[in-house]
Design an enzyme around this catalytic site. Structure first.
Site, PDB file in Angstrom:
ATOM      1  N   ARG A   1       0.819  -1.212   0.000  1.00 22.59           N
ATOM      2  CA  ARG A   1       0.000   0.000   0.000  1.00 22.59           C
ATOM      3  C   ARG A   1       0.855   1.265   0.000  1.00 22.59           C
ATOM      4  O   ARG A   1       0.337   2.368  -0.176  1.00 22.59           O
ATOM      5  CB  ARG A   1      -0.901   0.018   1.228  1.00 22.59           C
ATOM      6  CG  ARG A   1      -1.842  -1.164   1.303  1.00 22.59           C
ATOM      7  CD  ARG A   1      -2.564  -1.171   2.619  1.00 22.59           C
ATOM      8  NE  ARG A   1      -3.511  -0.094   2.696  1.00 22.59           N
ATOM      9  CZ  ARG A   1      -4.795  -0.202   2.431  1.00 22.59           C
ATOM     10  NH1 ARG A   1      -5.303  -1.373   2.103  1.00 22.59           N
ATOM     11  NH2 ARG A   1      -5.600   0.823   2.504  1.00 22.59           N
TER      12      ARG A   1
ATOM     13  N   LYS B   1      -0.532  -0.208  -4.050  1.00 24.38           N
ATOM     14  CA  LYS B   1      -1.515  -1.132  -4.615  1.00 24.38           C
ATOM     15  C   LYS B   1      -2.933  -0.575  -4.534  1.00 24.38           C
ATOM     16  O   LYS B   1      -3.696  -0.678  -5.485  1.00 24.38           O
ATOM     17  CB  LYS B   1      -1.418  -2.475  -3.871  1.00 24.38           C
ATOM     18  CG  LYS B   1      -2.329  -3.562  -4.424  1.00 24.38           C
ATOM     19  CD  LYS B   1      -1.794  -4.116  -5.709  1.00 24.38           C
ATOM     20  CE  LYS B   1      -2.672  -5.214  -6.278  1.00 24.38           C
ATOM     21  NZ  LYS B   1      -2.419  -5.359  -7.727  1.00 24.38           N
TER      22      LYS B   1
HETATM   23  O1  M6R Z   1      -7.915  -1.558  -7.015  1.00 26.99           O
HETATM   24  P1  M6R Z   1      -8.229  -0.924  -8.332  1.00 26.99           P
HETATM   25  O2  M6R Z   1      -8.386  -1.885  -9.443  1.00 26.99           O
HETATM   26  O3  M6R Z   1      -9.375   0.051  -8.246  1.00 26.99           O
HETATM   27  O4  M6R Z   1      -6.935  -0.041  -8.648  1.00 26.99           O
HETATM   28  C1  M6R Z   1      -6.918   0.844  -9.713  1.00 26.99           C
HETATM   29  C2  M6R Z   1      -5.510   1.264 -10.091  1.00 26.99           C
HETATM   30  O5  M6R Z   1      -4.890   1.944  -9.036  1.00 26.99           O
HETATM   31  C3  M6R Z   1      -4.645   0.072 -10.492  1.00 26.99           C
HETATM   32  O6  M6R Z   1      -5.215  -0.641 -11.541  1.00 26.99           O
HETATM   33  C4  M6R Z   1      -3.256   0.555 -10.919  1.00 26.99           C
HETATM   34  O7  M6R Z   1      -3.343   1.279 -12.102  1.00 26.99           O
HETATM   35  C5  M6R Z   1      -2.318  -0.651 -11.076  1.00 26.99           C
HETATM   36  N1  M6R Z   1      -1.065  -0.359 -10.441  1.00 26.99           N
HETATM   37  C6  M6R Z   1      -2.016  -0.978 -12.485  1.00 26.99           C
HETATM   38  O8  M6R Z   1      -1.159  -2.061 -12.597  1.00 26.99           O
END
Ligand code: M6R
Length: 620
Positions: A27, A615
């Site tokens: 996180r 994350k």
């Molecule tokens: O938990 P979420 O799918 O909502 O997160 C969205 C983005 O923060 C996440 O997809 C981010 O772009 C990743 N690090 C991509 O690999």
């Protein structure tokens, strides 16, 4: 974004909190800190800049002893990642230690007033106002709990806050405000742990039963943890009856299973993730999609007139693919938009609008806020989510769980493929239910989906080839990823994977847009990754590839097996198997993930925890 852990029990708090912070490090990992109430009732504090293991390495002597403590791993928002800005923060008298996840939106005015009143600030963070507000309340004669609640009523913004007090009476207060920043409370055999999420908590309960009683804080709820147990209350101190449930450690176990990185393990798990996303959602006898977890009635489905798909980052790319699928197979007008933009528009949403949010964590602040806005406007709200019990699942009318298993690598991989699988199922289900797809077509689509785990498994078999290609491209500093139609968002996803874990500048572009600007960038220092699988836009992409080659660009193409003609015109090829069109986005993603992974390895990047990222993005 930041991770919080607190412990009260019969064991030493330090190792438990330390282990929890390691599990929460995905996180944020800009700095870390732990505060423990020692046997004399004093707060002992240790902090480090950088990752959690720095707490072990700073040579500060023996670890603080005590059975009550709080820890934090930070993703910096206000103030650089320095020792002073690391949490926990203390008040002027060092009686209170506070950790925080989120943003205190009105911290400037609060800080100004507190400073005028004589409080001395040691950091540049917004968090520190929280400690001084609690201190101020206690100086006015309030108890710790009362002062903590008063602080909660005074601050603005979505956040999770937790505090401990010095002295003999072991006590942790934890509070959730707004939609960002979850707090989970887990109890087992005389111990209580609070923290930012469940997977990081349960392994910490070193109990015989390996089972914990778990409660999630909702907005404006507070938990008061003592040695006698947990009281849930609102911001005015009124008791709340919290529904808790039993969760076992086996439900949340995570390890690398022998892989060098979580990211690689999670890429390799994709055949199972896709199969698991389909489990019990396809009637293979009737060759139909059946979504028992879809929350709306036949009549409500028939009444839908529009679908809006929202998400952030990789989940936004899934939404963009979903838009094509819903239009094509569901027969409904569909749009896809970044949740961070959508939440600040005033979109027309009615009870006939289906809003589908996509999110691995279910805690992304922008996505959760956009969902709440859509709900307030009366839309029908569905979420596609991986994290059980997360905010998104609690706001939505219903959840289609990804069931991909815990994803630890900051770069999303298996949850992307699980999302695409579910979006296919959703689109087919809408088409079936609304009479758009005839039986033959929906059976053909279902048969196609059933092949996906095997085809993805085949793609994963030849790892040496991905390593070989990565070696040829690892020295390029600029990449353009091109794709058309449903593969345009896959190009964006390929570029996102590369930039986030290798720090190489990469752009994802709809191939047809190239000649409207990006073509000026093409020369022999620019690598172009062209998605040109055999679909109905193939000929168009071939033209775009030729335009790049005519300008000395280096082209790595993702082609359908057997396409020797285009292969002869480009520099290198990664093949995907021949497959039905609705599987192509899933298949084309895999080589791009492995290209990014291997280039990041060659550049010696921190693949699972790339710089500046986290994350779960629980701040705006
Ligand atoms: O938990 P979420 O799918 O909502 O997160 C969205 C983005 O923060 C996440 O997809 C981010 O772009 C990743 N690090 C991509 O690999």
């Amino acid at each position: 974004m930041c991770g919080i852990v607190g412990y009260i029990g019969g064991q030493e708090a330090w190792p438990i909190i330390y282990e929890g912070l390691r599990l929460l490090e995905y996180r944020g990992y800009d700095s870390a800190g732990i505060a423990v109430v020692d046997p004399h009732g004093n707060i002992q504090l240790r902090k480090t800049v950088g990752k959690v293991n720095g707490l072990d390495e700073d040579g500060a002597g023996p670890k603080p002893q005590g059975t009550v403590g709080l820890g934090h791993t930070r993703w910096a928002t206000h103030g650089r990642p320095t020792h002073e800005n690391a949490h926990p923060h203390t008040d002027c008298q060092k009686r209170i230690a506070v950790v925080h996840n989120g943003i205190v939106e009105n911290y400037r005015e609060l800080k100004r007033r507190l400073t005028d009143d004589g409080h001395v600030f040691e950091s540049e963070t917004d968090t520190e106002v929280l400690t001084h507000l609690v201190e101020e309340g206690m100086d006015q004669g309030l108890t710790f709990q009362e002062a903590f609640r008063r602080m909660g009523r005074m601050v603005k913004g979505s956040q999770a806050i937790s505090a401990i007090l010095q002295g003999d009476a072991a006590q942790i207060c934890a509070l959730r405000l707004g939609h960002a920043g979850g707090i989970v409370v887990a109890q087992s055999e005389g111990q209580t742990i609070i923290g930012s999420d469940l997977p990081a908590l349960l392994p910490l309960l070193h109990t015989e039963s390996n089972i914990g009683q778990v409660g999630f804080l909702e907005t404006n709820e507070m938990a008061v943890v003592t040695r006698n147990g947990v009281d849930y209350q609102d911001l005015d101190g009124n008791p709340i009856v919290k529904q808790t449930r039993m969760v076992s450690q086996a439900d949340v176990q995570v390890d690398k299973a022998g892989y060098q990185h979580f990211m690689l393990k999670e890429i390799m798990e994709q055949p199972q993730a896709v199969a698991s996303a389909m489990r019990e959602r396809i009637d293979f006898e009737a060759r139909r999609v059946d979504l028992p977890d879809f929350p709306f009635t036949k009549q409500e489905i028939a009444d839908l007139d529009r679908v809006i798909l929202i998400g952030c980052g990789t989940s936004l790319h899934a939404a963009q693919v979903g838009r094509h699928l819903v239009e094509r197979y569901g027969g409904l007008p569909a749009e896809a938009e970044s949740a961070s933009e959508f939440r600040y528009r005033n979109p027309y949403i009615s009870p006939r609008t289906l809003v589908v949010s996509i999110g691995q964590s279910g805690e992304t602040a922008d996505t959760v806020a956009a969902m709440q806005m859509a709900k307030d406007k009366g839309g029908k709200l569905l979420t596609i989510c991986n994290a059980e019990g997360s905010q998104a699942t609690r706001i939505a009318d219903g959840t289609l769980y990804m069931r991909a298993g815990i994803e630890i690598g900051v770069a999303s991989t298996k949850t992307f493929l699980a999302s695409l699988t579910i979006l296919n199922l959703l689109a087919i289900f809408l088409g079936q239910s609304r009479g758009i797809l005839d039986q033959e077509k929906s059976q053909e689509l279902v048969d196609g989906l059933a092949q996906a785990p095997r085809l993805i498994g085949d793609l994963l078999a030849d790892q040496a080839n991905y390593r070989r290609i990565a070696q040829l491209y690892a020295d390029f500093d600029y990449f353009l990823f091109l794709g058309r139609g449903v593969n345009a968002p896959i190009a964006s996803e390929g570029a996102l994977k590369l930039k986030e874990i290798s720090y190489i500048h990469a752009e994802g572009y709809p191939a047809g847009e190239m000649k409207h600007g990006p073509i000026a960038l093409i020369d022999n220092a620019m690598a172009t990754v062209a998605l040109a699988p055999k679909d109905f836009l193939y000929d168009k992409v071939v033209n775009n590839v030729k335009e790049v080659k005519a300008r000395d660009g280096r082209v790595l193409a993702v082609l359908t097996e057997g396409d020797t003609e285009l292969a002869a015109e480009v520099d290198h090829v990664l093949y995907i198997p021949e497959a039905p069109e609705h599987l192509i986005p899933l298949l084309a993603t895999v080589p791009l993930q492995l290209l990014a992974y291997n280039i990041a390895l060659l550049r010696e990047r921190d693949v699972d925890q790339p710089r500046n990222l986290a994350k779960s993005v629980t701040v705006e």
